[in-house]
Design a protein around this motif. Structure first.
Motif, PDB file in Angstrom:
ATOM      1  N   ILE A 221      70.505 -43.838 132.285  1.00 60.67           N
ATOM      2  CA  ILE A 221      69.858 -44.520 131.163  1.00 60.67           C
ATOM      3  C   ILE A 221      68.756 -45.438 131.677  1.00 60.67           C
ATOM      4  N   ARG A 222      69.025 -46.177 132.759  1.00 58.42           N
ATOM      5  CA  ARG A 222      68.006 -47.058 133.347  1.00 58.42           C
ATOM      6  C   ARG A 222      66.776 -46.260 133.769  1.00 58.42           C
TER       7      ARG A 222
ATOM      8  N   ARG B 212      64.540 -47.193 124.689  1.00 62.27           N
ATOM      9  CA  ARG B 212      64.850 -48.613 124.894  1.00 62.27           C
ATOM     10  C   ARG B 212      64.879 -49.369 123.568  1.00 62.27           C
TER      11      ARG B 212
ATOM     12  N   GLU C  87      64.780 -45.106 130.711  1.00 63.85           N
ATOM     13  CA  GLU C  87      64.063 -46.206 130.071  1.00 63.85           C
ATOM     14  C   GLU C  87      62.902 -46.724 130.913  1.00 63.85           C
TER      15      GLU C  87
ATOM     16  N   ALA D  75      75.164 -45.091 133.686  1.00 61.61           N
ATOM     17  CA  ALA D  75      74.232 -46.157 133.315  1.00 61.61           C
ATOM     18  C   ALA D  75      72.936 -46.037 134.112  1.00 61.61           C
TER      19      ALA D  75
ATOM     20  N   ARG E  59      67.910 -48.374 121.447  1.00 62.52           N
ATOM     21  CA  ARG E  59      69.137 -48.931 122.019  1.00 62.52           C
ATOM     22  C   ARG E  59      69.245 -50.422 121.711  1.00 62.52           C
TER      23      ARG E  59
ATOM     24  N   SER F  51      73.911 -52.455 125.266  1.00 65.53           N
ATOM     25  CA  SER F  51      73.397 -52.575 126.626  1.00 65.53           C
ATOM     26  C   SER F  51      73.227 -51.159 127.175  1.00 65.53           C
ATOM     27  N   GLN F  52      72.556 -51.048 128.301  1.00 66.06           N
ATOM     28  CA  GLN F  52      72.409 -49.731 128.923  1.00 66.06           C
ATOM     29  C   GLN F  52      73.775 -49.158 129.290  1.00 66.06           C
ATOM     30  N   SER F  53      74.675 -50.019 129.754  1.00 67.18           N
ATOM     31  CA  SER F  53      76.029 -49.564 130.114  1.00 67.18           C
ATOM     32  C   SER F  53      76.807 -49.107 128.887  1.00 67.18           C
TER      33      SER F  53
END
Length: 98
Positions: A41-42, A17, A45, A38, A20, A26-28
């Motif tokens: 990634i969420r 996190r 994190e 995405a 990034r 952004s996560q996207s």
């Protein structure tokens, strides 16, 4: 078989996190650049899922981070929990993630 595996850092979620965010992604955006979803990634994190070796490698190279644990931390080496009888309770070994 598992002796050659590297251990994942316990704070891998924060490392991903922070890296990034420091790159202004952004996560996207990160997911698109890594050709991953995405939602993955969420979950990484949030600490809900561990990255596969392939995804870990992508994250490390793209974000310039190392997600491998460096052996035992100082916290682990100083731990002296347990009782004199050698039996342990769940409270002796669990680390809470609040």
């Amino acid at each position: 078989m598992f002796d050659d595996m590297d251990e994942l850092a316990t704070d891998y979620d924060d490392l991903v996190r922070n890296a990034r965010e420091s790159k202004g992604l952004s996560q996207s955006d990160l997911a698109n650049e890594l050709n991953e979803k995405a939602s993955l990634i969420r979950k990484i994190e949030r600490g809900d899922t561990l990255p596969s070796d392939r995804v870990q490698s992508k994250l490390e190279s793209h974000l310039g981070i190392d997600l491998n644990a460096e052996g035992g931390s100082a916290e682990d080496s100083e731990w002296s929990g347990g009782s004199a009888s050698g039996s342990y309770t769940l409270g002796d070994v669990v680390k809470r993630k609040d």
